[in-house]
Motif scaffolding. Structure first.
Motif, short mmCIF file in Angstrom:
data_model
loop_
_atom_site.label_atom_id
_atom_site.label_comp_id
_atom_site.label_asym_id
_atom_site.label_seq_id
_atom_site.Cartn_x
_atom_site.Cartn_y
_atom_site.Cartn_z
N UNK A 116 22.97 -15.45 -15.37
CA UNK A 116 24.23 -15.16 -14.68
C UNK A 116 24.33 -15.82 -13.31
N UNK A 117 23.24 -16.44 -12.85
CA UNK A 117 23.17 -16.95 -11.48
C UNK A 117 24.35 -17.86 -11.11
N UNK A 118 24.57 -18.93 -11.84
CA UNK A 118 25.62 -19.89 -11.48
C UNK A 118 27.00 -19.26 -11.51
N UNK A 119 27.29 -18.47 -12.54
CA UNK A 119 28.61 -17.82 -12.63
C UNK A 119 28.81 -16.81 -11.51
N UNK A 120 27.76 -16.05 -11.20
CA UNK A 120 27.85 -15.05 -10.13
C UNK A 120 28.09 -15.74 -8.78
N UNK A 121 27.34 -16.79 -8.50
CA UNK A 121 27.50 -17.49 -7.22
C UNK A 121 28.88 -18.11 -7.09
N UNK A 122 29.40 -18.67 -8.18
CA UNK A 122 30.75 -19.25 -8.16
C UNK A 122 31.79 -18.17 -7.91
N UNK A 123 31.64 -17.01 -8.55
CA UNK A 123 32.56 -15.90 -8.33
C UNK A 123 32.52 -15.45 -6.87
N UNK A 124 31.31 -15.30 -6.32
CA UNK A 124 31.19 -14.87 -4.92
C UNK A 124 31.81 -15.88 -3.97
N UNK A 125 31.62 -17.17 -4.25
CA UNK A 125 32.24 -18.20 -3.41
C UNK A 125 33.76 -18.09 -3.45
N UNK A 126 34.32 -17.91 -4.64
CA UNK A 126 35.78 -17.78 -4.77
C UNK A 126 36.30 -16.51 -4.09
N UNK A 127 35.63 -15.42 -4.32
CA UNK A 127 36.11 -14.12 -3.84
C UNK A 127 35.89 -13.91 -2.34
N UNK A 128 34.80 -14.47 -1.80
CA UNK A 128 34.44 -14.15 -0.42
C UNK A 128 34.51 -15.34 0.53
N UNK A 129 34.67 -16.51 0.00
CA UNK A 129 34.82 -17.68 0.85
C UNK A 129 33.51 -18.24 1.40
N UNK A 130 33.62 -19.35 2.11
CA UNK A 130 32.44 -20.07 2.58
C UNK A 130 31.64 -19.34 3.65
N UNK A 131 32.22 -18.37 4.33
CA UNK A 131 31.51 -17.67 5.41
C UNK A 131 30.68 -16.49 4.90
#
Length: 192
Positions: free
Chosen positions: A23-38
C-alpha cells in the motif's frame, strides 16, 4: 467495521483492512494529494519520522474497485515527564472522490476500537476539534502536554481509552516504538 446492513442502511462502497507494504505508493500519493507538499513539515511528522506505525494500527480503506481511498495510522509515543505510553493518530486522509461518504469516520472508529482492543490507554492527535469531538477527543487532557515544534494548541486533542490514563501527564511528546528500516536496506535483505 460496523455492518451497515444490520442497521437497515445501504452496503458501504468501501472496506477497511490492515495496511500492507504493497500500500506504500498508493498511500503516499493519497497523502500528497490530500495534505499537500507541506505535510512532512508538521510537528506530528517529527514524531513519526524514522518510525513504523504501532503494531496492528495502520489501516486503509479501499473502494469496490480496489482503489485506496483512505488511510489512518497510529504511532507509539511517550508522554513527557513520566514517560507513560500513548498513541499519536495521523495522518487521517480520504481521497477527494470519497469525501462525505463516511470513510474518514469509519477509519476513525475502526482505529479507536482496535487501539482499545490492543489495550492502549490513550490517543492524541493534532486536528480540527469540531471533526474529532464526535469520536470523544478534546483538549482538556492536553493542557500540560506539548508537541515538538510549532502547532496550534487548540488543535492538540486527546481521547482516554482508559479513564484517568492522561491524569497528571505533562511535558513534550517523544517518539517510541519500532524504528523503520530504510527501503534500500529492506530491498537488499529481500534480494539476498
Amino acid at each position: 467495521m460496523k455492518n451497515a446492513l444490520a442497521e437497515g442502511a445501504f452496503a458501504p462502497a468501501y472496506s477497511i483492512a490492515q495496511e500492507t507494504e504493497q500500500d506504500f505508493a498508493e498511500r503516499e500519493a493519497l497523502l500528497d494529494r490530500a495534505m499537500g507538499p507541506k505535510r512532512k513539515r508538521k510537528s506530528s511528522e517529527k514524531l513519526r519520522r524514522g518510525r513504523l506505525p504501532a503494531a496492528g494500527l495502520a489501516f486503509v480503506a479501499r473502494d469496490k474497485e480496489g482503489r485506496l481511498i483512505g488511510t489512518v495510522r497510529l504511532w507509539n509515543v511517550s508522554l513527557g515527564v513520566d514517560g507513560s505510553a500513548a498513541l499519536l493518530l495521523g495522518p487521517l486522509a480520504v481521497d477527494a472522490s470519497s469525501e462525505g461518504c463516511g470513510v474518514g469516520g469509519s477509519l476513525m472508529r475502526h482505529a479507536i476500537a482496535e487501539a482499545a482492543r490492543l489495550e492502549h490507554r490513550a490517543i492524541l492527535l493534532v486536528g480540527d476539534a469540531p471533526y474529532y469531538e464526535r469520536f470523544g477527543f478534546n483538549a482538556a487532557h492536553t493542557a500540560a502536554l506539548s508537541m515538538p515544534g510549532p502547532y496550534e494548541r487548540h488543535r492538540f486533542l486527546a481521547l482516554e481509552l482508559i479513564a484517568g490514563a492522561l491524569e497528571g501527564a505533562s511535558g513534550c511528546l517523544f517518539p517510541t516504538g519500532r524504528r523503520e528500516k530504510s527501503r534500500r536496506a529492506v530491498r537488499k535483505l529481500a534480494a539476498a
